[in-house]
Design an enzyme around this catalytic site. Structure first.
Site, mmCIF file in Angstrom:
data_model
loop_
_atom_site.group_PDB
_atom_site.id
_atom_site.type_symbol
_atom_site.label_atom_id
_atom_site.label_comp_id
_atom_site.label_asym_id
_atom_site.label_seq_id
_atom_site.Cartn_x
_atom_site.Cartn_y
_atom_site.Cartn_z
ATOM 1 N N LYS A 51 86.941 46.996 56.814
ATOM 2 C CA LYS A 51 87.918 46.010 57.299
ATOM 3 C C LYS A 51 87.598 44.642 56.722
ATOM 4 O O LYS A 51 86.496 44.417 56.205
ATOM 5 C CB LYS A 51 87.930 45.989 58.830
ATOM 6 C CG LYS A 51 86.658 45.500 59.483
ATOM 7 C CD LYS A 51 86.736 45.717 60.986
ATOM 8 C CE LYS A 51 85.406 45.384 61.643
ATOM 9 N NZ LYS A 51 85.456 44.327 62.600
ATOM 10 N N ARG A 75 86.907 43.834 76.040
ATOM 11 C CA ARG A 75 87.758 43.309 74.970
ATOM 12 C C ARG A 75 88.878 44.290 74.684
ATOM 13 O O ARG A 75 90.042 43.947 74.740
ATOM 14 C CB ARG A 75 86.878 43.052 73.729
ATOM 15 C CG ARG A 75 87.535 42.260 72.651
ATOM 16 C CD ARG A 75 86.602 42.063 71.460
ATOM 17 N NE ARG A 75 86.245 43.328 70.812
ATOM 18 C CZ ARG A 75 85.530 43.416 69.693
ATOM 19 N NH1 ARG A 75 85.066 42.323 69.113
ATOM 20 N NH2 ARG A 75 85.259 44.584 69.162
ATOM 21 N N TYR A 92 79.095 12.963 50.607
ATOM 22 C CA TYR A 92 79.974 12.477 51.681
ATOM 23 C C TYR A 92 79.141 12.120 52.915
ATOM 24 O O TYR A 92 78.263 12.889 53.326
ATOM 25 C CB TYR A 92 80.981 13.553 52.072
ATOM 26 C CG TYR A 92 82.125 13.719 51.091
ATOM 27 C CD1 TYR A 92 82.967 12.647 50.799
ATOM 28 C CD2 TYR A 92 82.367 14.940 50.495
ATOM 29 C CE1 TYR A 92 84.027 12.812 49.911
ATOM 30 C CE2 TYR A 92 83.421 15.113 49.614
ATOM 31 C CZ TYR A 92 84.246 14.035 49.325
ATOM 32 O OH TYR A 92 85.284 14.194 48.455
ATOM 33 N N MET A 147 84.200 20.469 48.956
ATOM 34 C CA MET A 147 85.091 21.609 48.731
ATOM 35 C C MET A 147 84.683 22.432 47.503
ATOM 36 O O MET A 147 84.725 23.662 47.508
ATOM 37 C CB MET A 147 86.533 21.120 48.558
ATOM 38 C CG MET A 147 87.547 22.248 48.522
ATOM 39 S SD MET A 147 89.222 21.670 48.232
ATOM 40 C CE MET A 147 89.581 20.770 49.710
HETATM 41 C C1 LIG Z 1 85.042 49.197 66.614
HETATM 42 C C2 LIG Z 1 84.062 48.798 65.563
HETATM 43 N N1 LIG Z 1 83.216 49.713 65.076
HETATM 44 C C3 LIG Z 1 82.318 49.420 64.115
HETATM 45 C C4 LIG Z 1 82.231 48.147 63.599
HETATM 46 C C5 LIG Z 1 81.188 47.846 62.553
HETATM 47 O O1 LIG Z 1 80.217 46.984 63.107
HETATM 48 P P1 LIG Z 1 78.970 46.491 62.243
HETATM 49 O O2 LIG Z 1 79.532 45.688 61.142
HETATM 50 O O3 LIG Z 1 78.175 45.669 63.199
HETATM 51 O O4 LIG Z 1 78.279 47.719 61.782
HETATM 52 C C6 LIG Z 1 83.068 47.157 64.081
HETATM 53 C C7 LIG Z 1 82.960 45.792 63.575
HETATM 54 O O5 LIG Z 1 83.213 44.817 64.188
HETATM 55 C C8 LIG Z 1 84.024 47.488 65.087
HETATM 56 O O6 LIG Z 1 84.870 46.578 65.573
#
Ligand SMILES: Cc1ncc(COP(=O)(O)O)c(C=O)c1O
Length: 366
Positions: A35, A130, A255, A303
């Site tokens: 992701k 969550r 800066y 930047m």
């Molecule tokens: C549902 C779920 N599983 C697995 C992971 C992977 O976690 P990590 O990057 O800590 O291994 C995430 C990441 O946020 C997640 O949201």
């Protein structure tokens, strides 16, 4: 001559880290969590390199899953948060996506769509508060999904809130709650472990693990680097010295003139900044390497540029010298400490501006 900022991604390191996760939990299948553009490493490139080996990929949303399919990725892809709109279920069926179901609305959309889904992961809220249903809600979701005849296999998943803190007993409590729920359901495969849990907690046998950050060679734990955990860091962010000047003791820099030289030393300007993903709030002193020697950030991050000094004030800079912002001898976790954040955020916030180079030269150990 192009701007010299480059993120070099070692795809074999990611493959090796994936194999390491599976070696630690040999009874489990493993998602490769890609992701958020594979935590800034390039989801398409990473998934292409792992496609023949990963049991499946996991992403946050259907857009990310569709991008993998468009790039020719054929392995199963799982939506970790499930669908956000009813019409996504038809796409899930069409592309063979698996998904989490964490609430009744997602279930109702699925039942109304008639879509057939190979695997659904019912998400239990074991304490994170969550996403996920409580015990009774999860049992109900499992039963309705099983009765629907639309789902090949229903599994039970949860996501721990504190697995990265080995002194926190919440993980044990959440695991117990998970196992009680599983027991109530009867026979059902589990998916509980992110990187921290894969590496340090006793998790259920079988089912699916979900390694994310460890694939990229980065530690989920405070105070310990990926390398110290036996991982291979995948990203090296490097640039070059583009300007050099001498500072007298008492002279100030950048800066806000926030850095003051406490001794005479040279100062180099380096082509990287917050426009590239190098966090603006990184404090002076953050580690980096110039020409193979230890150096440090000196002054506020702009930047497009930062200013740096050698740890040894007697060293001198030259335009064109190689600078490692993180990777190699400069663990991203240590840079993150100076930016009051975690390695996850630094790599994930990388922008499209650096040049991305992918290689597969590192040897894969079995
Ligand atoms: C549902 C779920 N599983 C697995 C992971 C992977 O976690 P990590 O990057 O800590 O291994 C995430 C990441 O946020 C997640 O949201």
């Amino acid at each position: 001559m192009a701007r010299p900022l480059t993120a070099t991604i070692d795809l074999n390191a990611i493959l090796q880290n994936y194999r390491y996760a599976k070696k630690l939990q040999p009874t489990c299948n493993a998602f490769a969590v890609v992701k958020s553009n594979a935590y800034g490493h390039g989801a398409i490139e990473v998934a292409r390199h792992l496609d023949n080996e990963a049991d499946a990929f996991a992403v946050a949303a259907i857009e990310e899953a569709l991008a993998l399919r468009e790039a020719g990725i054929t392995s199963p892809v799982m939506l970790l948060e499930g669908v956000f709109e009813a019409n996504e279920w038809a796409l899930c069926e069409q592309h063979g996506f698996w998904a989490a179901v964490e609430n009744k609305t997602q279930l109702d959309w699925l039942l109304a769509s008639g879509a057939r889904i190979e695997k659904i992961f019912v998400k239990l809220d074991s304490g994170m508060r969550r996403l996920g249903a409580d015990k009774a809600g999860a049992c109900d979701l499992v039963e309705k999904l099983r009765n629907s005849n639309q789902v090949g296999e229903v599994l039970l998943m949860t996501h721990f809130s504190c697995a990265d803190d080995l002194s926190d007993i919440s993980t044990m409590e959440q695991l117990t709650y998970f196992e009680r729920t599983r027991h109530q359901i009867g026979s059902i495969e589990a998916s509980v472990a992110n990187s921290a849990a894969i590496m340090k907690w006793a998790i259920p046998e079988g089912g699916w693990i979900r390694p994310g950050i460890m694939l990229y060679g980065i530690s989920p734990f405070v105070g310990i680097t990926g390398q110290q955990l036996g991982l291979v860091p995948a990203m090296t962010l490097s640039s070059k010295v583009i300007s050099v000047r001498s500072l007298k003791k008492g002279e100030k820099v950048g800066y806000g003139l926030s850095y003051e030289a406490l001794e005479d030393h040279q100062l180099a300007t380096v082509a990287v900044g917050y426009g590239d993903g190098y966090a603006r709030h990184t404090q002076s002193g953050a580690p980096l390497e110039v020409n193979g020697l230890p150096a440090a950030l000196a002054g506020r991050v702009s930047m497009d540029m930062i200013t740096v000094r050698f740890a040894d004030a007697s060293e001198s800079f030259d335009i064109g010298q190689e600078v490692v912002l993180w990777g190699g001898n400069v663990p991203v976790e240590n840079v993150a400490d100076y930016a009051s954040t975690i390695g996850y955020e630094l790599v994930t916030r990388m922008t499209t501006r650096p040049h991305y180079h992918y290689h597969t030269v590192s040897e894969i150990k079995s």
